[in-house]
Motif scaffolding. Structure first.
Motif: not given
Length: 111
Positions: A77-81, A72-73, A15-21
């Motif tokens: 994906t949405a933000v990157a797109a 978060l993942q 969860l924290v890794n997904a938030a960091e990404v």
């Protein structure tokens, strides 16, 4: 209710890794090495406490962790797109026209 989390279960670390990404995607900056060390140490301790915590909760902690990590993942994906303009290319020189309303006049600009 989940009585214990298996070793292959989602963790706070995931969860924290997904938030960091997601943070890196939003800000365009990576987290510092010190922040990553503190984050890693803290999540390691919390991951060790999850089986005990899970056995005392009246809800499915594993399901909450899976869902929150997926959210978060998905946001990442949405933000990157949204940041990537592959359909029209960046700066194609097209003129953007925003229709006028009663309160505002039309706005134009170059994309």
């Amino acid at each position: 209710m989940s009585s214990s989390l298996s070793s292959s279960s989602p963790t706070i670390s995931a969860l924290v890794n997904a938030a960091e990404v997601l943070f890196a995607t939003l800000s365009g900056k990576a987290l510092s090495a010190n922040v990553l060390k503190v984050s890693s140490g803290t999540t390691f301790v919390i991951d060790g406490l999850l089986p005990t915590l899970s056995s005392r909760l009246a809800f499915d902690l594993e399901g909450v962790l899976v869902g929150a990590t997926q959210v978060l993942q998905g946001l990442n994906t949405a933000v990157a797109a949204a940041k990537t303009n592959t359909a029209h290319g960046a700066g194609n020189g097209a003129t953007l026209v925003v229709p006028s309303s009663a309160a505002h006049t039309g706005v134009t600009g170059t994309v």
